[in-house]
Structures are given as structure tokens and as C-alpha cells.
Design a protein around this motif. Structure first.
Motif, PDB file in Angstrom:
ATOM      1  N   ILE B 106       0.856  -1.185   0.000  1.00 33.91           N
ATOM      2  CA  ILE B 106       0.000   0.000   0.000  1.00 33.91           C
ATOM      3  C   ILE B 106       0.893   1.236   0.000  1.00 33.91           C
ATOM      4  N   VAL B 107       0.555   2.172  -0.852  1.00 34.76           N
ATOM      5  CA  VAL B 107       1.407   3.340  -1.087  1.00 34.76           C
ATOM      6  C   VAL B 107       1.776   4.045   0.231  1.00 34.76           C
ATOM      7  N   HIS B 108       0.859   4.096   1.173  1.00 34.89           N
ATOM      8  CA  HIS B 108       1.139   4.815   2.427  1.00 34.89           C
ATOM      9  C   HIS B 108       1.920   3.967   3.433  1.00 34.89           C
ATOM     10  N   ILE B 109       2.039   2.683   3.151  1.00 33.94           N
ATOM     11  CA  ILE B 109       2.909   1.840   3.989  1.00 33.94           C
ATOM     12  C   ILE B 109       4.335   1.915   3.448  1.00 33.94           C
ATOM     13  N   ILE B 110       4.474   1.846   2.133  1.00 31.59           N
ATOM     14  CA  ILE B 110       5.828   1.715   1.584  1.00 31.59           C
ATOM     15  C   ILE B 110       6.608   3.033   1.616  1.00 31.59           C
ATOM     16  N   GLN B 114      10.244   2.572   3.169  1.00 29.53           N
ATOM     17  CA  GLN B 114      11.417   2.613   2.304  1.00 29.53           C
ATOM     18  C   GLN B 114      12.298   3.834   2.573  1.00 29.53           C
ATOM     19  N   GLY B 115      11.862   4.709   3.467  1.00 24.98           N
ATOM     20  CA  GLY B 115      12.627   5.929   3.690  1.00 24.98           C
ATOM     21  C   GLY B 115      12.439   6.939   2.572  1.00 24.98           C
ATOM     22  N   VAL B 116      11.401   6.730   1.761  1.00 23.14           N
ATOM     23  CA  VAL B 116      11.065   7.679   0.699  1.00 23.14           C
ATOM     24  C   VAL B 116      10.419   8.915   1.316  1.00 23.14           C
ATOM     25  N   ARG B 245      16.901   3.130   6.581  1.00 25.96           N
ATOM     26  CA  ARG B 245      15.904   2.750   5.564  1.00 25.96           C
ATOM     27  C   ARG B 245      16.507   2.946   4.161  1.00 25.96           C
ATOM     28  N   PRO B 246      16.074   2.098   3.192  1.00 28.05           N
ATOM     29  CA  PRO B 246      16.765   2.063   1.897  1.00 28.05           C
ATOM     30  C   PRO B 246      16.962   3.430   1.225  1.00 28.05           C
ATOM     31  N   PHE B 247      15.943   4.299   1.225  1.00 27.40           N
ATOM     32  CA  PHE B 247      16.081   5.562   0.497  1.00 27.40           C
ATOM     33  C   PHE B 247      16.385   6.740   1.416  1.00 27.40           C
ATOM     34  N   ALA B 248      16.634   6.479   2.691  1.00 26.83           N
ATOM     35  CA  ALA B 248      16.956   7.560   3.627  1.00 26.83           C
ATOM     36  C   ALA B 248      18.437   7.909   3.504  1.00 26.83           C
ATOM     37  N   PRO B 249      18.814   9.134   3.878  1.00 27.63           N
ATOM     38  CA  PRO B 249      20.239   9.470   3.864  1.00 27.63           C
ATOM     39  C   PRO B 249      20.972   8.612   4.886  1.00 27.63           C
ATOM     40  N   ALA B 372     -11.610 -15.015   8.758  1.00 32.25           N
ATOM     41  CA  ALA B 372     -10.649 -14.068   9.318  1.00 32.25           C
ATOM     42  C   ALA B 372      -9.463 -13.953   8.380  1.00 32.25           C
ATOM     43  N   MET B 373      -9.099 -12.727   8.032  1.00 33.36           N
ATOM     44  CA  MET B 373      -7.985 -12.557   7.108  1.00 33.36           C
ATOM     45  C   MET B 373      -6.994 -11.508   7.615  1.00 33.36           C
ATOM     46  N   VAL B 374      -5.710 -11.803   7.395  1.00 35.14           N
ATOM     47  CA  VAL B 374      -4.665 -10.835   7.683  1.00 35.14           C
ATOM     48  C   VAL B 374      -4.007 -10.490   6.364  1.00 35.14           C
ATOM     49  N   VAL B 375      -3.952  -9.192   6.077  1.00 37.44           N
ATOM     50  CA  VAL B 375      -3.361  -8.730   4.822  1.00 37.44           C
ATOM     51  C   VAL B 375      -2.251  -7.741   5.146  1.00 37.44           C
ATOM     52  N   PRO B 376      -1.001  -8.186   5.114  1.00 42.25           N
ATOM     53  CA  PRO B 376       0.110  -7.282   5.418  1.00 42.25           C
ATOM     54  C   PRO B 376       0.076  -6.075   4.467  1.00 42.25           C
ATOM     55  N   GLY B 377       0.498  -4.924   4.988  1.00 41.87           N
ATOM     56  CA  GLY B 377       0.432  -3.701   4.205  1.00 41.87           C
ATOM     57  C   GLY B 377       1.453  -3.639   3.083  1.00 41.87           C
ATOM     58  N   SER B 378       2.485  -4.462   3.165  1.00 45.19           N
ATOM     59  CA  SER B 378       3.502  -4.479   2.112  1.00 45.19           C
ATOM     60  C   SER B 378       4.175  -5.841   2.094  1.00 45.19           C
ATOM     61  N   GLY B 379       4.900  -6.096   0.997  1.00 46.52           N
ATOM     62  CA  GLY B 379       5.671  -7.329   0.913  1.00 46.52           C
ATOM     63  C   GLY B 379       6.730  -7.401   1.996  1.00 46.52           C
ATOM     64  N   MET B 380       7.289  -6.234   2.374  1.00 45.04           N
ATOM     65  CA  MET B 380       8.314  -6.209   3.416  1.00 45.04           C
ATOM     66  C   MET B 380       7.712  -6.550   4.785  1.00 45.04           C
TER      67      MET B 380
END
Ligand code: SF4
Lengths: 207, 465
Positions: B106-110, B114-116, B245-249, B372-380
Motif C-alpha cells: 500500500i502506497v502509504h505503507i511503503i 522505504q525511507g522515501v 531505511r533504503p532511500f533515507a540518507p 478471518a484474514m490478515v493482509v500485510p500492508g507491504s511485501g516487506m
């Protein structure tokens, strides 16, 4: 966005008030991934039978109005939702100007954003222009934004009002984006300043 | 005396138009498949390019199926939108996390993950829950499709400044009370139009005490309080979250960044247009009973009686909501049976949410008849949970463990409620039909959702502690 300076073209008569955005483009066509391509569904319910064949009586299904660039209509054109799909559909059909006694606010705004000129004129003037439009190819109207006049087929000129800033944007073919890009130097200066002040600001790169 | 909002705003004004409108520079533009196609099309028609692909990131989330990704997607509108985004990012050179990438989500999770998304930035996306990123101390808000195109082309937006609102929550949260409960309490207090025209800054010891996941849950639902954006001043919790985080300084650049980020706070004498204060101790586990996020009550309460409403219009409104929700006045909320439990979304789809739910589920079974379902917000998030064995906890209990995406937060992909189904959901909107036509949504925290799954009805999670 294409500039709008002066336009001479066939005007389609649509003598109805309160033509809403659902009539201009029904909701089921909003799933599209495009702005373009909506012209075929402009005025869908007025234009097509349920089996998809054209209603021969509808003005835009008749010659020469299939090539109309101007629409003459009555009060409160474009009322209803905020969908930008409505001006997108008109534009894609080829309409660059709508003449009416009044327009719904949001639709009016959306027209300017998309290079369509809405011209507001009193009802009795619209009725005369409606008669001109009924002459088809012999009743071409000229809409001159530079001089702010509509020229009738007999040469009579009818002046109209338009917001000065919007007029300028249309004449220069500038949408919001075009207007902002006029500040391109300021944006570049800002970006350079930022590189100097905040050098840690990372770029997104997947390489 | 500037507020945090004023400081971030001022740092991004490129120029001002004659009528006072600001040209605001945008540091990060997140793009997804549903609201971007016409924007890219607009660029193409006018021969423009994406001004800063290196400030833009695209992902697919709203439409994607959350089932087995080794299978091809079914043809249709959704697939068309996804393929369109893929063509657009290729043509315009925009960085993109594809469906089968572990970084997809989900765009707001990643963004934060990702440090974006970083403190002090301006961040936009064609999606209202962009407010989530405000948890980092960034000015983040949702925009429409024309504005998406505007940002793609110019990296700026034409904006007028918002008003400042402060929501202060002081004190210590009782055991079992989460950020979700805090935010539902705030929305219940100020209403869904309470923040209109404002940017809300969340402050106070209870907010400071939250981890980043909790702060994101709060800022995420700023939009449900009507606000343009939510903000939390960045602090050591923020900096530690961002570090590495990957894209953080990184390295020295990170230290310089932190130096700047430490200047991002509201001055002590800053002026707000509105201030709201809540005591943390007063907040109980909350659950919505109606079809607006402000219709919220403690789990220990009963379904309200329309007759108790002060005016006729509200009485009619409450009755309509009860009819839609299939409730009768006086019913105990903690006895309402549920058909579906959904744990996920950009509100509560982070690893911390998975852990909180798993703690309740461990050693228990999903009640008979409950999906009952669990849907992680991202692949990470999914990978991390699997490293911690959380997937096993859920699967052993009878939960579905799915792939990342918006899933049952909105009825735009295959995960939908059926008409009449009652759902305990960790998402953010309980509007009629939001999770599927006729579906009945009760918003609550991940722990409360987990408790509902194992008991088969809405449950006070405190009875598990
Ligand atoms: S999870 Fe729900 S609220 Fe969040 S972006 Fe997706 S659809 Fe929107």
C-alpha cells in the motif's frame, strides 16, 4: 492545452435548460483510464438507442453538426457533479465553445482548465444564436476571444464578458500547469537552493 | 512563533501569485494505478515530461488481488489500470515497485518503510490517506487527478495555506488501548468535519509515547476528521525509525539531516486557530457502530437509541444507520456476532499491527463460521512477519495469510464483503458499501479485531490481558 483566440465553426443548437453532467457523460464511463476517447459517449443517453444505434433525430448525429465546434444551449448547462470527464468528453467530440445564458460553477471552471470557452449571454441573445445555429453550415458563428465578440452569420457582433486572468490563460493556451511553468526559473532556483541547503535530500533511484 | 505546519510550508514556497496563492514545492510524489492514468495521458497530449522522476515513486495497490501472485490476474478494468501504470512508468522513467516485487504494498505503507517519506518534506499522492506520512513530521496530503498531472509536470502545486489546529493528548494510555482507539476518540470528539480547512498537529505525552506505527495510524485518519493533513513533530523516535531505511540518507548525510529535522517543531508561543485536549486515561477500547467514523462508542457500551438523539434530523439519521447496520437499540456491542475479520489497510497494516493481533491469536482458534484474514500492508511487512513466525500463528488459528494490498479496505478488488455481512475491520472507513455492497463495517484496533476473530463477536480485548 490549445490556445483559444478566435474560432469560426458550425454551431449545434441544443435548446434545453439544465443539461447535467450525467447527460454530458454518464457515470459508467468514468472507469476509463483516459481523458481522451470520451467523445464517442458524450451525451450518450440522448445520442444512442439502447442497442447502441444512433438516434437519427439527435442534433449531433446529423450533418453538418457531427462537425460542430460550438454548442448553443440554455440555462444552467453542466450542473451536477464535479467530474472533469464532462469537459473532456465535449473536447474530445470537438466542442471548443459553449454559449448559454448560465453555467454551473464547477463545470464553468473545468472548461477553462481544458481549453473550452464558456460564453455567457442573455437568454434572448441565445435564442437568436439558436436560430443561426439551425442554419447549419450556412450559419457559422465566429467566437473571437481577443475582441470578446460573437460574430453572427450576417456580420452582427455581440460583445461578451470574460474574467481577465482566464481570458489571458486561454489566449496564451496556458492551463494551470502552463501558468506554473511560467515560474520555471523560480522553481529551478528553489531546487538549486535546496541542493545547497539540504544536500542530504536523497533522490529516488532503483538503479 | 510559527507552528510546525508554518515552518514546513514556508520552507517550500517557490513563488506567490498576485492573489496570494503559493506555488508550493513538492519533495515526494507517490503514484498509484487508479488516479494517475489521465494525468499521464495529459502529459502525453501536451508533450510534457515528468519533471522529477527522482522525486516520484509508483506502485500498484488498490486494484490488486491479494491471493496467490504466481497466477496471472484476471482480465478486466483492474488489469487494464495496472498495465497502464506499467506502460506510463516505463515511458516517463518513473521508479516503480511492480506487483510481484517484495517492495510492493500500500502506497502509504511503503513510503515511510522505504525511507522515501522523510521529516520536513512535502509529500502528495492522488489519495486522501496521504495524511499518513505526516507522522514523520512531513506535510502530506491527497490531491485530485488534475493536480497529479500538475505535480508530475512542475513538481509544484498551487495552494493556499491551511489553518492550524492542535490536538493534545496528555497522560498514559491504559493497557490494551492503542493508537487506533486514540484516533477514534479524537474523531468521536471533533466529528468528521471537525478538522475541515485545518492541518491537525497531534501533540502531548500520549502521542510522544507512541511508536511510529501508532503515529501513522493517527495521522492516517486525520482525513476522517475532515483535516487536510495530520502532523506529529519529529523526535528521536522518528529519527531512529528513519535510520537505515533504503532511500533515507546515511552516514554523515543522515547526521546533517537530523540536525535540520531537530528544528521542526511548533514554537512554544505558536498560535493555533483551534485547540482540542483529551486525557489518555479517559480512552477505552472503541468500536464504531454506525456508518460514519464519528459514530463510535466504548466496546462496553450498548447500541444507541435514536429516541435519545437531541433533534429530529439526528434521530432519523441514527435510525437509518441502525437499519443499514442491522442493529437494534440497547444491544450490547460486545455481543455482536461477526462474519468477517479484516486485519490490514494503510491504517493498521504494519508489522506492529501484525504483532499486536498475533499476541491475542496465539494458541487460540478462529471461531467457527468466521472468515478471518490478515493482509500485510507491504511485501516487506509480510516477510518480516514470516521471519518472526507470525504467519504460522495466524494460519494455525485458521486465519488467511494474504499478499499485500488495499484488499478489503475498499470494494475495488476481489476481497469484498457480501451484502449483510458484519465485519470487524482495522481499516478507516465504515461508509455504506465501502467494503462491498451491503457490507457492515465496525472499525476497531488490530488487537480488538483479533479478539473478535477468536470469540466470534466484538469483544473487549482487555478481558484477554
Ligand atoms: S488501504 Fe484503504 S484507505 Fe489505504 S490507500 Fe488503500 S484503499 Fe485507501
Amino acid at each position: 492545452m490549445d490556445a483559444f483566440t478566435s474560432l469560426t465553426g458550425i454551431a449545434a443548437p441544443l435548446p434545453e435548460a439544465n443539461i447535467d453532467t450525467d447527460k454530458i457523460i454518464p457515470a459508467r464511463f468514468l472507469k476509463t483510464i483516459k481523458r481522451s476517447g470520451l467523445g464517442v459517449n458524450a451525451f450518450d443517453a440522448m445520442r444512442y438507442n439502447e442497442d447502441g444505434t444512433e438516434k437519427p433525430d439527435f442534433v449531433l448525429n446529423r450533418e453538418p453538426y457531427r462537425r460542430a465546434q460550438i454548442l448553443v444551449t440554455y440555462e444552467n448547462f453542466g450542473c451536477g457533479s464535479s467530474r472533469e470527464h464532462a469537459p473532456w468528453a465535449l473536447l474530445d467530440f470537438g466542442i471548443r465553445c459553449v454559449i448559454a445564458p448560465s453555467f454551473a460553477d464547477i463545470f464553468h471552471n473545468n472548461c477553462f482548465k481544458n481549453g473550452i470557452l464558456p460564453v455567457q449571454l442573455p437568454r434572448e441573445v441565445c435564442e437568436r444564436l439558436m436560430e443561426d445555429a439551425r442554419l447549419g453550415a450556412n450559419g457559422r458563428l465566429t467566437v473571437d476571444l481577443e475582441r470578446q465578440v460573437v460574430v453572427r452569420p450576417d456580420g452582427q457582433e455581440i460583445p461578451f464578458e470574460v474574467d481577465a486572468l482566464r481570458r489571458r490563460l486561454l489566449l496564451e493556451g496556458l492551463d494551470d500547469i502552463g501558468q506554473t511553468l511560467q515560474h520555471g526559473e523560480a522553481i529551478e532556483r528553489f531546487e538549486q537552493g535546496r541542493v545547497a541547503e539540504r544536500p542530504w535530500m536523497p533522490a529516488i533511484s532503483l538503479a | 512563533m510559527p507552528t510546525l505546519f508554518d515552518k514546513i510550508w514556508d520552507a517550500h514556497v517557490v513563488d506567490r501569485l498576485a492573489d496570494g496563492t503559493a506555488i508550493l514545492y513538492i519533495d515526494r510524489h507517490l503514484v498509484h494505478e487508479v488516479t494517475s492514468p489521465q494525468a499521464f495521458e495529459g502529459l502525453r497530449m501536451s508533450g510534457r515530461r515528468v519533471r522529477r522522476p527522482d522525486a516520484t515513486l509508483a506502485v500498484v495497490d488498490h486494484n490488486v488481488p491479494t491471493s496467490d501472485r504466481s497466477l496471472p490476474m484476471e482480465p478486466g478494468d483492474s488489469l487494464t489500470q495496472i498495465e497502464t501504470l506499467e506502460r506510463n512508468v516505463a515511458e516517463f522513467g518513473v521508479p516503480y515497485f511492480p506487483l510481484r516485487s517484495a517492495r510492493q504494498g500500500i502506497v502509504h505503507i511503503i513510503g515511510p518503510e522505504q525511507g522515501v517519506s522523510l521529516p520536513g518534506m512535502t509529500i502528495v499522492c492522488g489519495d486522501s490517506h496521504t495524511s499518513t506520512h505526516g507522522a514523520l513530521g512531513a506535510l502530506a496530503f491527497g490531491i485530485g487527478t488534475s493536480e497529479v498531472e500538475h505535480v508530475l509536470a512542475t513538481q509544484t502545486l498551487l495552494q493556499k495555506p491551511a489553518k492550524n489546529m492542535l490536538v493534545r493528548v496528555e497522560g498514559t494510555l491504559a493497557p490494551g488501548i492503542t493508537a487506533k482507539d486514540v484516533m477514534l476518540a479524537i474523531i468521536g470528539t471533533i466529528g468528521t468535519a471537525g478538522g475541515t480547512g485545518h492541518v491537525i498537529e497531534f501533540a502531548g505525552s500520549a502521542i510522544r509515547g507512541l511508536d511510529m506505527a501508532g503515529r501513522m495510524t493517527i495521522c492516517n485518519m486525520s482525513i476522517e476528521a475532515g483535516a487536510r493533513a495530520g502532523l506529529v513533530a519529529p523526535d528521536d523516535t522518528t529519527f531512529e525509525y528513519v535510520r537505515g531505511r533504503p532511500f533515507a540518507p546515511s552516514g554523515e548525510a543522515f547526521d546533517r539531516a537530523v540536525e535540520y529535522w531537530r528544528t521542526l517543531f511548533s514554537d512554544p508561543d505558536a498560535r493555533y486557530d483551534r485547540v482540542v485536549e483529551l486525557r489518555a486515561e479517559d480512552i477505552a477500547p472503541l468500536v464504531t457502530w454506525g456508518t460514519s467514523p464519528e459514530d463510535v462508542l466504548p466496546i462496553t457500551a450498548t447500541v444507541p437509541d435514536p429516541a435519545d438523539a437531541p433533534e429530529e434530523s439526528r434521530r432519523a439519521q441514527v435510525q437509518r444507520m441502525l437499519d443499514y447496520m442491522g442493529l437494534v437499540p440497547g444491544q450490547r456491542l460486545d455481543e455482536l456476532p461477526v462474519d468477517v475479520v479484516f486485519i490490514g489497510s494503510c491504517t493498521n497494516g504494519r508489522i506492529e499491527d501484525m504483532r499486536a493481533a498475533a499476541r491475542i491469536v496465539a494458541g487460540r482458534q478462529v471461531a467457527p463460521g468466521v472468515r478471518a484474514m490478515v493482509v500485510p500492508g507491504s511485501g516487506m511487512v509480510k516477510q518480516q512477519a514470516e521471519r518472526e513466525g507470525l504467519d504460522k500463528v495466524f494460519l494455525d488459528a485458521g486465519f488467511e495469510w494474504r499478499e499485500a494490498g488495499c484488499s478489503m479496505c475498499l470494494g475495488m478488488n476481489p476481497d469484498k464483503l457480501k451484502p449483510g455481512q458484519r465485519c470487524a475491520s482495522t481499516s478507516n472507513r465504515n461508509f455504506e458499501g465501502r467494503q462491498g455492497p451491503g457490507g457492515r463495517t465496525h472499525l476497531l484496533s488490530p488487537a480488538m479485531a483479533a479478539a473478535a476473530a477468536v470469540t466470534g463477536h466484538l469483544t473487549d480485548v482487555r478481558s484477554f490481558n
